[in-house]
Each structure stands twice: as C-alpha cells, then as structure tokens.
Design an enzyme around this catalytic site. Structure first.
Site, short mmCIF file in Angstrom:
data_model
loop_
_atom_site.label_atom_id
_atom_site.label_comp_id
_atom_site.label_asym_id
_atom_site.label_seq_id
_atom_site.Cartn_x
_atom_site.Cartn_y
_atom_site.Cartn_z
N HIS A 56 6.46 -9.14 -7.92
CA HIS A 56 5.27 -8.97 -8.75
C HIS A 56 5.48 -7.77 -9.67
O HIS A 56 6.20 -6.82 -9.32
CB HIS A 56 4.03 -8.73 -7.89
N GLU A 58 3.66 -5.24 -10.39
CA GLU A 58 3.29 -3.95 -9.80
C GLU A 58 4.37 -3.44 -8.85
O GLU A 58 4.69 -2.25 -8.83
CB GLU A 58 1.97 -4.06 -9.03
N CYS A 86 -2.97 -8.18 -6.08
CA CYS A 86 -3.16 -8.99 -4.89
C CYS A 86 -3.14 -8.08 -3.66
O CYS A 86 -2.91 -6.87 -3.76
CB CYS A 86 -2.05 -10.04 -4.79
N CYS A 89 0.28 -6.12 -3.24
CA CYS A 89 0.45 -5.02 -4.19
C CYS A 89 -0.55 -3.90 -3.93
O CYS A 89 -0.19 -2.72 -3.97
CB CYS A 89 0.34 -5.53 -5.62
#
Length: 157
Positions: A56, A58, A86, A89
């Site tokens: 992801h 992040e 999410c 993260c």
C-alpha cells in the site's frame, strides 16, 4: 491543528504519487512522509506490480521514511495520504508512533482512521495519531472513482 498551505502543497504531491499507480493498473492511492519540511518517503499502490498485499502507498512511504531517519519510530513525521488508511496501514502508523496523519478522502468500506473504525485514535492503544482530513477530498475521490469506472467499462472487477 488546522490545515495549512504547506499541507495543501504536500497533498498535491501525494495526489501526483497516486497517478503513478495507474501505470501498474493499481488503485490510484498515493502517500508521502514529510519530516522537517522535506519529503523522506514516497509511495503509491504497488499491489498489482509487486503481487504483494502489503504494498500500500502508506506502507511504502513509511518504510522509506524509516530508512531515511534510521529508526522505526517516525517521530516528527507527517504522513499525507490520498485515501483514509485501512486497518493494516493505520495499525502500522500507531506502531511507528507517527504523530500526524493528513488524508484526503474517507474510505467508507475499509477506513480505519475515523470512518468505519478508528485504530489511529483508539484509547486502548499506547499511541494515538492526530488525524486531519478533507483536503482535496473531491479530487482524490474522483481519481479512485475514475479508475473503477474504467475497470467496469473493460468488464473487470
């Protein structure tokens, strides 16, 4: 802490990072990590390119930031993301002791920084992250909607 002109400048850069995910046919989400006025981490979704469920935006930006500061604690770092993080993260942000998160648009399906759940500010955890959101929300949401409209038009997902 109110949104500043610097926050707007950094979020524009995160939006540009999100566009890079499109090269790999991934959801256009971008993130940057800023420390003392400098970008020390950049990321965009790379799940499809890397075939990695943890790739992801992040996570990538935080890994780079930790490498730059030479420590897993991301003290004095602000993370700018185009989409609300999410659970994975958000949990990593808490564990990294990230002091501040600024995100553009909420994620009504999987958001973990205030919409569906709030890991970033959960009172039982040993650290809470200050969260700001809404900066360029319409633009960030349109990036994502446009991506999924295109997939549906192509008969995918």
């Amino acid at each position: 802490m109110p949104i500043t002109e610097d926050d707007k400048r950094w979020m524009r850069i995160a939006l540009a990072e999100a566009e890079r995910a499109l090269e790999f046919e991934d959801v256009p989400i971008g993130a940057i990590a800023v420390h003392k006025g400098e970008i020390i981490g950049r990321g965009y979704n790379r799940r499809e390119a890397d075939q990695d469920p943890t790739a992801h935006a992040e996570m990538i930006a935080m890994r780079q930031a930790a490498t730059v500061v030479g420590y897993w604690r991301l003290e004095d770092v602000t993370l700018y993301c185009t989409l609300e993080p999410c659970a994975m993260c958000a949990g990593a942000m808490v564990l990294a002791r990230l002091p501040r998160l600024v995100y553009a648009t909420t994620d009504p399906k999987a958001g973990a920084a205030g919409s569906v759940m709030d890991i970033t500010r959960h009172s039982s955890l040993n650290h809470q992250v200050t969260v700001e959101h809404g900066i360029f929300a319409d633009e960030a949401a349109e990036q994502i909607r446009s991506f999924f409209r295109k997939l549906r038009a192509q008969g995918q997902k």
